[in-house]
Motif scaffolding. Structure first.
Motif, PDB file in Angstrom:
ATOM      1  N   LEU A 205       0.817  -1.213   0.000  1.00 29.46           N
ATOM      2  CA  LEU A 205       0.000   0.000   0.000  1.00 29.46           C
ATOM      3  C   LEU A 205       0.852   1.265   0.000  1.00 29.46           C
ATOM      4  O   LEU A 205       0.506   2.256  -0.653  1.00 29.46           O
ATOM      5  CB  LEU A 205      -0.939   0.000   1.214  1.00 29.46           C
ATOM      6  CG  LEU A 205      -1.999  -1.111   1.255  1.00 29.46           C
ATOM      7  CD1 LEU A 205      -2.868  -0.960   2.495  1.00 29.46           C
ATOM      8  CD2 LEU A 205      -2.852  -1.102  -0.002  1.00 29.46           C
ATOM      9  N   ALA A 206       1.952   1.237   0.740  1.00 30.07           N
ATOM     10  CA  ALA A 206       2.801   2.427   0.829  1.00 30.07           C
ATOM     11  C   ALA A 206       3.409   2.805  -0.512  1.00 30.07           C
ATOM     12  O   ALA A 206       3.767   3.964  -0.736  1.00 30.07           O
ATOM     13  CB  ALA A 206       3.910   2.198   1.855  1.00 30.07           C
ATOM     14  N   ASP A 207       3.522   1.831  -1.433  1.00 32.85           N
ATOM     15  CA  ASP A 207       4.121   2.093  -2.738  1.00 32.85           C
ATOM     16  C   ASP A 207       3.078   2.350  -3.819  1.00 32.85           C
ATOM     17  O   ASP A 207       3.433   2.613  -4.971  1.00 32.85           O
ATOM     18  CB  ASP A 207       4.992   0.904  -3.169  1.00 32.85           C
ATOM     19  CG  ASP A 207       6.157   0.669  -2.219  1.00 32.85           C
ATOM     20  OD1 ASP A 207       6.580   1.640  -1.556  1.00 32.85           O
ATOM     21  OD2 ASP A 207       6.631  -0.486  -2.125  1.00 32.85           O
ATOM     22  N   ASP A 208       1.811   2.254  -3.453  1.00 30.62           N
ATOM     23  CA  ASP A 208       0.739   2.459  -4.417  1.00 30.62           C
ATOM     24  C   ASP A 208       0.490   3.960  -4.606  1.00 30.62           C
ATOM     25  O   ASP A 208       0.567   4.728  -3.640  1.00 30.62           O
ATOM     26  CB  ASP A 208      -0.547   1.792  -3.912  1.00 30.62           C
ATOM     27  CG  ASP A 208      -1.625   1.707  -4.970  1.00 30.62           C
ATOM     28  OD1 ASP A 208      -2.274   2.724  -5.233  1.00 30.62           O
ATOM     29  OD2 ASP A 208      -1.819   0.611  -5.524  1.00 30.62           O
ATOM     30  N   PRO A 211      -2.448   5.113  -1.807  1.00 26.94           N
ATOM     31  CA  PRO A 211      -2.219   4.217  -0.675  1.00 26.94           C
ATOM     32  C   PRO A 211      -3.454   3.960   0.189  1.00 26.94           C
ATOM     33  O   PRO A 211      -3.494   2.962   0.918  1.00 26.94           O
ATOM     34  CB  PRO A 211      -1.128   4.936   0.126  1.00 26.94           C
ATOM     35  CG  PRO A 211      -1.201   6.364  -0.301  1.00 26.94           C
ATOM     36  CD  PRO A 211      -1.617   6.328  -1.726  1.00 26.94           C
TER      37      PRO A 211
END
Length: 257
Positions: A205-208, A211
């Motif tokens: 999620l942090a890289d989406d 997020p």
């Protein structure tokens, strides 16, 4: 349902809910019936993998010997075919364990229960496998033993994987856990000949670029699940729907229209 009540949300049910809300409602009320055939075989494979650690195919096959009889299958070619199918799935799992280890992932837990709360949604369930790396990150693994799999284009917003990631982010597996994504590992007929290409991963999620998408999806689903209107959606899933005879969108369920 009172506005303040929690809404129970199972990550696995989110896929069904996203594709057809009426199917979700009817199967939740018992429309699926008992697990038989391939479903029972898949459950057995999950149990062997939970108990067998990161064993090789031979060791997993030995554990299968101890429990295969519980399926109650008669002697004959059908039983031999089901046994071979189970052995193939366990062989793919063993290949996956080697592949994951080569990338620095190691098993942290198996059949791990969890609960997390997001707004009105109370997410709960059991994850097949948790993995961690040298940085202490955690990723959730879900074994799939069926014959179909999501398209690569759908993985980024796959609701079940997203719910698992939300659970990690909300401290279900430890207050300081850092999520490293979630993964489907295809073990059934949907698998390929190589472990690496039988893995379907969702970006952490942090890289989406968005997020918060998974938190929003869980919260929105919980709101809709608590509602009073559940529509039938015609799609690919209709071919194998266990509640088609109760669906007004299907000829079999026409009496309900």
């Amino acid at each position: 349902m009172p506005g303040s009540a929690f809404v129970p949300v199972s990550p696995s049910s989110l896929v069904t809910f996203a594709s057809c809300r009426l199917r979700w409602l009817l199967t939740r009320a018992g429309g699926d019936g008992p697990a038989i055939g391939s479903a029972a075989l898949g459950t057995l494979v999950h149990e062997v993998l939970a108990d067998g650690g990161d064993a090789d195919a031979a060791a997993l096959g030995g554990r299968l010997d101890l429990s295969f009889g519980r399926l109650g299958l008669p002697a004959g070619w059908i039983t031999r075919a089901k046994r071979a199918e189970a052995e193939a799935m366990l062989g793919r799992a063993a290949a996956y364990f080697e592949h994951a280890a080569s990338l620095g992932w190691r098993r942290l837990a198996a059949e791990q229960q969890f609960t997390a709360t997001v707004g009105r949604a109370q997410i709960s369930g059991i994850v097949d496998r948790l993995e961690t790396d040298d940085d202490g990150r955690i990723r959730v693994i879900d074994y799939k033993t069926g014959s179909s799999k999501p398209a690569a284009a759908d993985l980024a917003r796959h609701p079940q994987l997203g719910a698992y990631q939300v659970a990690v982010a909300e401290g279900a597996f430890g207050p300081d856990a850092i999520g490293a994504g979630a993964v489907l590992v295809q073990l059934g007929k949907a698998a390929t000949t190589k472990a690496a290409t039988s893995v379907q991963a969702q970006t952490p999620l942090a890289d989406d670029p968005e997020p918060g998408w998974a938190h929003d999806a869980v919260a929105d689903a919980a709101h809709a699940m608590a509602g009073s209107r559940f529509t039938a959606t015609v799609g690919e899933g209709c071919r194998t729907c266990p509640v088609a005879t109760s669906c007004p969108a299907r000829p079999e369920g026409g009496m309900l229209t």
